[in-house]
Design a protein around this motif. Structure first.
Motif, PDB file in Angstrom:
ATOM      1  N   PHE A 135       0.856  -1.191   0.000  1.00 50.65           N
ATOM      2  CA  PHE A 135       0.000   0.000   0.000  1.00 50.65           C
ATOM      3  C   PHE A 135       0.885   1.231   0.000  1.00 50.65           C
ATOM      4  O   PHE A 135       1.512   1.558   1.001  1.00 50.65           O
ATOM      5  CB  PHE A 135      -0.903   0.005   1.238  1.00 50.65           C
ATOM      6  N   PRO A 136       0.910   1.956  -1.150  1.00 51.05           N
ATOM      7  CA  PRO A 136       1.825   3.088  -1.284  1.00 51.05           C
ATOM      8  C   PRO A 136       1.530   4.189  -0.257  1.00 51.05           C
ATOM      9  O   PRO A 136       2.435   4.920   0.132  1.00 51.05           O
ATOM     10  CB  PRO A 136       1.562   3.601  -2.708  1.00 51.05           C
ATOM     11  N   ASP A 137       0.287   4.263   0.220  1.00 49.22           N
ATOM     12  CA  ASP A 137      -0.065   5.380   1.091  1.00 49.22           C
ATOM     13  C   ASP A 137      -0.071   5.037   2.566  1.00 49.22           C
ATOM     14  O   ASP A 137      -0.323   5.888   3.417  1.00 49.22           O
ATOM     15  CB  ASP A 137      -1.436   5.940   0.676  1.00 49.22           C
ATOM     16  N   SER A 138       0.208   3.768   2.887  1.00 47.61           N
ATOM     17  CA  SER A 138       0.268   3.377   4.305  1.00 47.61           C
ATOM     18  C   SER A 138       1.605   3.805   4.899  1.00 47.61           C
ATOM     19  O   SER A 138       2.531   4.152   4.158  1.00 47.61           O
ATOM     20  CB  SER A 138       0.140   1.863   4.432  1.00 47.61           C
ATOM     21  N   PRO A 139       1.712   3.788   6.236  1.00 51.37           N
ATOM     22  CA  PRO A 139       3.012   4.080   6.854  1.00 51.37           C
ATOM     23  C   PRO A 139       4.077   3.108   6.345  1.00 51.37           C
ATOM     24  O   PRO A 139       3.763   1.961   6.013  1.00 51.37           O
ATOM     25  CB  PRO A 139       2.759   3.870   8.349  1.00 51.37           C
ATOM     26  N   LEU A 140       5.310   3.583   6.317  1.00 49.82           N
ATOM     27  CA  LEU A 140       6.425   2.788   5.771  1.00 49.82           C
ATOM     28  C   LEU A 140       6.617   1.454   6.504  1.00 49.82           C
ATOM     29  O   LEU A 140       6.613   1.402   7.731  1.00 49.82           O
ATOM     30  CB  LEU A 140       7.727   3.603   5.892  1.00 49.82           C
ATOM     31  N   ARG A 163      13.544  -4.195   1.150  1.00 53.71           N
ATOM     32  CA  ARG A 163      12.415  -4.277   0.227  1.00 53.71           C
ATOM     33  C   ARG A 163      11.290  -3.453   0.871  1.00 53.71           C
ATOM     34  O   ARG A 163      10.852  -3.762   1.989  1.00 53.71           O
ATOM     35  CB  ARG A 163      11.985  -5.738   0.085  1.00 53.71           C
ATOM     36  N   VAL A 164      10.884  -2.404   0.166  1.00 52.08           N
ATOM     37  CA  VAL A 164       9.799  -1.593   0.696  1.00 52.08           C
ATOM     38  C   VAL A 164       8.484  -2.308   0.389  1.00 52.08           C
ATOM     39  O   VAL A 164       8.223  -2.669  -0.762  1.00 52.08           O
ATOM     40  CB  VAL A 164       9.812  -0.179   0.067  1.00 52.08           C
ATOM     41  N   VAL A 165       7.700  -2.541   1.432  1.00 53.29           N
ATOM     42  CA  VAL A 165       6.400  -3.214   1.244  1.00 53.29           C
ATOM     43  C   VAL A 165       5.287  -2.163   1.156  1.00 53.29           C
ATOM     44  O   VAL A 165       4.554  -2.100   0.171  1.00 53.29           O
ATOM     45  CB  VAL A 165       6.128  -4.225   2.371  1.00 53.29           C
ATOM     46  N   ASP A 166       5.210  -1.334   2.197  1.00 54.55           N
ATOM     47  CA  ASP A 166       4.201  -0.268   2.200  1.00 54.55           C
ATOM     48  C   ASP A 166       4.903   1.084   2.304  1.00 54.55           C
ATOM     49  O   ASP A 166       5.994   1.176   2.878  1.00 54.55           O
ATOM     50  CB  ASP A 166       3.272  -0.396   3.423  1.00 54.55           C
ATOM     51  N   GLY A 167       4.242   2.113   1.810  1.00 58.50           N
ATOM     52  CA  GLY A 167       4.758   3.468   1.964  1.00 58.50           C
ATOM     53  C   GLY A 167       6.015   3.687   1.150  1.00 58.50           C
ATOM     54  O   GLY A 167       6.258   2.991   0.164  1.00 58.50           O
ATOM     55  N   ALA A 168       6.849   4.647   1.584  1.00 57.06           N
ATOM     56  CA  ALA A 168       8.075   4.947   0.850  1.00 57.06           C
ATOM     57  C   ALA A 168       9.188   5.283   1.841  1.00 57.06           C
ATOM     58  O   ALA A 168       8.934   5.799   2.924  1.00 57.06           O
ATOM     59  CB  ALA A 168       7.857   6.118  -0.095  1.00 57.06           C
ATOM     60  N   LEU A 169      10.413   4.950   1.424  1.00 60.33           N
ATOM     61  CA  LEU A 169      11.587   5.249   2.241  1.00 60.33           C
ATOM     62  C   LEU A 169      12.342   6.375   1.546  1.00 60.33           C
ATOM     63  O   LEU A 169      12.727   6.236   0.381  1.00 60.33           O
ATOM     64  CB  LEU A 169      12.467   3.994   2.358  1.00 60.33           C
ATOM     65  N   THR A 170      12.510   7.471   2.272  1.00 59.16           N
ATOM     66  CA  THR A 170      13.113   8.648   1.645  1.00 59.16           C
ATOM     67  C   THR A 170      14.325   9.094   2.440  1.00 59.16           C
ATOM     68  O   THR A 170      14.325   9.034   3.680  1.00 59.16           O
ATOM     69  CB  THR A 170      12.087   9.808   1.597  1.00 59.16           C
ATOM     70  N   GLU A 171      15.350   9.519   1.726  1.00 61.06           N
ATOM     71  CA  GLU A 171      16.557  10.026   2.357  1.00 61.06           C
ATOM     72  C   GLU A 171      16.217  11.159   3.303  1.00 61.06           C
ATOM     73  O   GLU A 171      15.384  12.007   2.990  1.00 61.06           O
ATOM     74  CB  GLU A 171      17.494  10.562   1.260  1.00 61.06           C
ATOM     75  N   GLY A 172      16.851  11.185   4.460  1.00 56.17           N
ATOM     76  CA  GLY A 172      16.582  12.255   5.419  1.00 56.17           C
ATOM     77  C   GLY A 172      15.506  11.891   6.425  1.00 56.17           C
ATOM     78  O   GLY A 172      15.370  12.549   7.453  1.00 56.17           O
TER      79      GLY A 172
END
Lengths: 600, 390
Positions: free
Chosen positions: A188-193, A213-222
């Motif tokens: 789920f792209p919009d769920s918490p990471l 491996r990102v399952v839900d949400g997104a991992l962003t630098e910073g």
């Protein structure tokens, strides 16, 4: 990238079945690696991996593929260790995928390890694409092998893709099959990471690099992130992908695979299997399946030269930076001096660690016979964990001893069934199911003591089936067994390094063998030295090193006292390297040789 | 001297005060397969004139500083009987004029049976020799051949009888035991025969494989090697037979009838002083050990230019001399006095282990190795204890 155009998969294959060549071909065909940078086994970075043709550390590489339908796809190939010792790592790697290629050599057929990993993939809910490799080999029998694969996976022979990773034949069809048959990620792209750490390694400049491996949400630098199992909050200082060289992208979206750097130096803080989430907006539940690494095999490692103890400690510390499953604690042996009791995931892991210590850290090591973890139930009611034979309490205070059993799977050509059954029975194996993979190949299931496998089972299996049988096992349960500790005594003094826990029926053979070898290795002394094997106070084997009767040189000609004195002093220097066991002088080499022979 | 038993402590202590001279005669008809001594193998290299070498010896004796008068002179080799009595006489004269001789001096040399003639014997007698050691090695002709010796059993008999006829006071033989071709019975026969021909002194040496010898090459190529246990057995066999015939062991390899101890031998092992001449010779005086050039050419060249033909020197502190005395004394049946170093060794773990194993005995102010075949094991430990002092 739109999740519908992401395909995450691993390649499951037995050693030498062409996994690395296939991966190389995929990288080359998609132009991920310019041809001039190609080298063999690109994903296996360690020298040892290249040499042995095995994968020890997982790896992940992103390739871009333009399909016949005109769409661009993102493939993440997750290269997993193939060996049973690393099955936990394998399971985490598979967890990061939606599919797997089950790659089998057309001239060899399915092997036990491949089958075990295929079952693991199916149990993890992965879509498995059967691939027969090396179809251009003269000895290839792709139809038989395809038949075996259908037997295991179901489906029809039409589902099996035929390739030659070496020549590139069938590779295009394989790409299309991946696009068509492997499912897209379901996060789920919009769920918490929520991102799974499926491996990590130590880089001298960057610190710990985690493969995620990102399952839900997104991992962003910073981002301020949190590791849910360790409870550690860290900064995501760098995020990117590998091709397989690092490519900083700053972000990984749901379904994507890449790396995460936090600046942390301690690998224990970022463990395989942990879940990464946002510290400010944490997920409520971690991804399933985190487990602590559990050593199965134990051995004492001692530097041949006692002065190297600190170097051994440093080397282990460094290896551990990359291998959190490596556990060790100092151990002192009267015979071998200062060293470490080291826990390994299995025999291959043990062999690899020893080889790396010797090669990469230039250490000369003595290893005591590998042992498993026993449970001693004491008469007074408590239970004691025994990782080293010396830890086993006196026979009198022990009510029973339990040992680990494993579920073993053996795949063998049908002609060796009798041989294999006989061997397994002699190793206290209990037969379970037996399945024919084809008319020629059989899958046998056993329940057997891990200690027997650790001792010499695998070598014997290989030699009795002329190398054709393969073995895989997984922990099953602890069972009480008729076990004893055999001690070896020199002049009535027990030599700790030689104590071994064995099944009662094998105690005599072991004792006699060891006593005999030692008699040949121990130099004669001023007095007779009895060498005994004992269970508790009961002697089960004995030999004697007879006292030395002559130690003198003939006359010194011409009164050359200086030469004579220097000769004797040199000989005395040589004797300083002797270890004293009670009043018996034993050269370090004798211990080393005895332990080496015990291994053979 | 005849008032002492051969293994008496008082005799050994007395021997420590004796002054001796050693003369090395390197010539051999041919090198024996087990030998690694400094010799001139004349089957290979006959270019060196004996007279030239004797000249050099005489010159070298003249270079030596004051010493003596001498209690003992010994000609060793090589094969001293390769020189003729006149040549030997020239060296004795040089020694006499340089150092002087005690009235009861022991003048000894080694003689190989193949060199024996009655004329040679008369010459020895005239030159003043009082003691001869015959290089018999064995009375088993098979063993003699295996040892590469050039003489026969009959030649040994003739030499011993001849020496007696010439009135040589003390006649001894050397024996080598433990060659793989020897059996327990053949060794017993050899020892019994040595008893029968009536000698006063016997030196027994276990065959040792020295690196670089033909013997060691043969063994490397698969020939049988001497066995330590067998040699220990043979040594014991010898002890039993010789003792029943009145011989007493006074050093590991040396056995004498009453009053027949070889002074030169005993003095060496008792840490006495000696001067030495010829190639590869070693002397010991005033706490200094010199050794001469090993190669004949270097030796002759040095002497010709008026230099001492020294190859090396070792200066010993008092403590180091003490250590050497302990090391040497442990080879003697009389043992070594319980000096402070010896006491410390006796009290060490290693020393006590030796006593417990029945190898070392301590008593009456002395320390003795009672299993001679294990002497080096004891000395090694004694050296490491005494090393702390040096």
């Amino acid at each position: 990238m739109d999740q519908s155009r992401i395909r995450n998969f691993s390649i499951i294959a037995h050693i030498d079945h062409g996994k690395s060549t296939l991966a190389d071909r995929l990288l080359e065909r998609t132009g991920t690696i310019p041809e001039r940078d190609m080298r063999e086994q690109l994903l296996d970075e360690m020298d040892l991996e290249r040499e042995r043709g095995i994968t020890i550390k997982a790896n992940a590489v992103r390739i871009d593929y333009e399909a016949r339908n005109g769409e661009r796809y993102e493939f993440n190939i997750i290269d997993t260790p193939g060996h049973v010792d690393f099955s936990y790592e394998v399971s985490r790697s598979l967890e990061a995928c939606e599919g797997a290629l089950l790659l089998v050599d057309a001239s060899q057929g399915v092997e036990a390890q491949t089958l075990a990993n295929a079952h693991l993939a199916i149990e993890s809910g992965l879509e498995v694409i059967p691939v027969v490799n090396k179809i251009d080999l003269q000895a290839a029998d792709p139809d038989r092998v395809a038949g075996e694969l259908v037997n295991i996976l179901g489906g029809t022979e039409d589902d099996v893709v035929h390739v030659s990773a070496k020549s590139g034949a069938g590779i295009d069809e394989l790409f299309e099959t991946i696009v068509e048959r492997l499912p897209e990620p379901e996060g789920f792209p919009d769920s918490p990471l929520r991102a799974l750490v499926f491996d990590s390694y130590y880089d001298t400049y960057r610190g710990v690099v985690a493969l995620v491996r990102v399952v839900d949400g997104a991992l962003t630098e910073g981002d301020r992130i949190r590791l849910m199992a360790s409870g550690q909050d860290l900064d995501a200082s760098e995020v990117g992908i590998r091709r397989p060289a690092i490519e900083r992208t700053g972000r990984l979206g749901s379904g994507e695979v890449g790396y995460l750097i936090t600046g942390v130096k301690e690998i224990d803080l970022i463990r395989v299997g942990d879940t990464v989430t946002q510290a400010g907006d944490p997920a409520t539940r971690p991804l399933a399946g985190y487990a602590e690494p559990k050593p199965m095999v134990f051995s004492g490692l001692f530097p041949t030269d006692g002065d190297d103890f600190e170097r051994l400690r440093e080397a282990l510390d460094k290896l551990r930076l990359n291998d959190s499953s490596l556990l060790y604690q100092p151990e002192t042996s009267r015979a071998l001096g200062f060293g470490f009791r080291v826990g390994f995931l299995g025999l291959l892991h043990m062999e690899i660690v020893r080889e790396r210590l010797e090669r990469e850290y230039d250490l000369d090591l003595v290893a005591t016979a590998p042992s498993v973890e026993y449970r001693a139930n004491l008469v007074e009611g408590s239970q004691r964990i025994v990782q080293s034979p010396q830890d086993l309490p006196d026979p009198g205070s022990v009510a029973s001893i339990e040992e680990p059993y494993v579920k073993a799977m053996i795949i063998t050509p049908a002609e060796y069934i009798g041989t294999v059954m006989e061997l397994v029975q002699s190793k206290r194996g209990e037969m379970g199911e037996m399945n024919y993979l084809s008319t020629e190949r059989v899958e046998l299931h056993y329940l057997m003591p891990l200690a027997e496998i650790v001792f010499d089972f695998f070598d014997m299996l290989k030699s009795r089936t002329r190398g054709y049988a393969s073995l895989d096992y997984e922990p099953a349960e602890y069972r009480p067994s008729d076990l004893v500790r055999v001690d070896i005594l020199l002049n009535a003094q027990s030599v700790d390094a030689f104590s071994t826990i064995v099944h009662k029926e094998r105690a005599y053979t072991y004792g006699r063998g060891m006593v005999h070898k030692l008699r040949e290795l121990i130099p004669r002394q001023l007095f007779d030295v009895p060498i005994q094997a004992a269970i508790g106070s009961r002697i089960i084997a004995r030999e004697t090193v007879k006292a030395k009767r002559k130690d003198v040189t003939a006359k010194c000609y011409g009164g050359d006292i200086t030469r004579k004195r220097k000769l004797l002093e040199r000989q005395k220097e040589g004797k300083k390297r002797m270890k004293m066991v009670g009043s018996v002088e034993v050269p370090q080499e004798a211990f080393v040789a005895a332990l080496k022979i015990a291994e053979d | 001297m005849s008032e002492y038993r051969s293994d008496s402590a008082a005799l050994a202590d007395l021997a420590a005060t004796w002054k001796s001279a050693y003369v090395h005669v390197p010539f051999c008809r041919r090198r024996c397969p087990y030998c690694d001594f400094a010799i001139v193998d004349e089957s290979n290299d006959g270019s060196l004139d004996h007279e030239t070498y004797v000249d050099a010896l005489v010159t070298e004796v003249g270079m030596e500083s004051d010493f003596g008068p001498l209690d003992a002179v010994n000609f060793g080799g090589g094969t001293p009987s390769r020189l003729d009595p006149k040549q030997l006489r020239r060296v004795i004269d040089a020694l006499t004029s340089r150092f002087g001789l005690k009235s009861d001096v022991e003048m000894s040399l080694e003689v190989n049976p193949e060199d024996w003639t009655d004329e040679f014997g008369r010459g020895l007698s005239e030159a003043g020799f009082t003691r001869v050691s015959v290089g018999a090695q064995s009375f088993d002709s098979g063993v003699l051949e295996a040892l590469g010796r050039l003489h026969t059993v009959e030649m040994i008999d003739a030499t011993v009888q001849g020496l007696r006829a010439c009135g040589i006071r003390s006649v001894g033989i050397d024996l080598i035991f433990g060659h793989p071709s020897e059996t327990g019975r053949s060794w017993t026969r050899t020892v019994e025969q040595a008893m029968e021909i009536g000698v006063d002194h016997i030196s027994t040496y276990s065959l040792t494989v020295e690196t670089g010898t033909k013997l060691s090459r043969d063994i490397a190529a698969g020939a049988p090697a001497p066995d330590d246990d067998v040699q220990a057995d043979r040594y014991q066999q010898f002890e039993e037979i010789s003792q029943s015939h009145g011989f007493v062991r006074y050093e590991i390899s040396n056995h004498a009838k009453p009053g027949q101890v070889c002074r030169y031998n005993l003095a060496t092992w008792s840490h006495g002083e000696y001067v030495a001449f010829g190639i590869a010779a070693h002397d010991h005086r005033w706490g200094v050990r010199y050794r001469n050039h090993q190669r004949v050419e270097r030796y002759l060249e040095a002497v010709a230019t008026g230099d001492r033909p020294r190859l090396g020197v070792e200066y010993l502190s008092e403590q180091e001399q003490e250590r050497d005395r302990l090391m040497l004394g442990l080879r003697l049946a009389a043992g070594t006095p319980l000096t402070p170093t010896a006491r410390r060794f006796a009290a060490s773990d290693a020393g006590m282990a030796m006593v417990e194993a029945g190898i070392l005995e301590i008593g009456a102010g002395r320390m003795r190795v009672v299993v001679p075949m294990m002497t080096d094991a004891v000395i090694r430990e004694a050296l490491s204890v005494s090393a702390a002092d040096c």
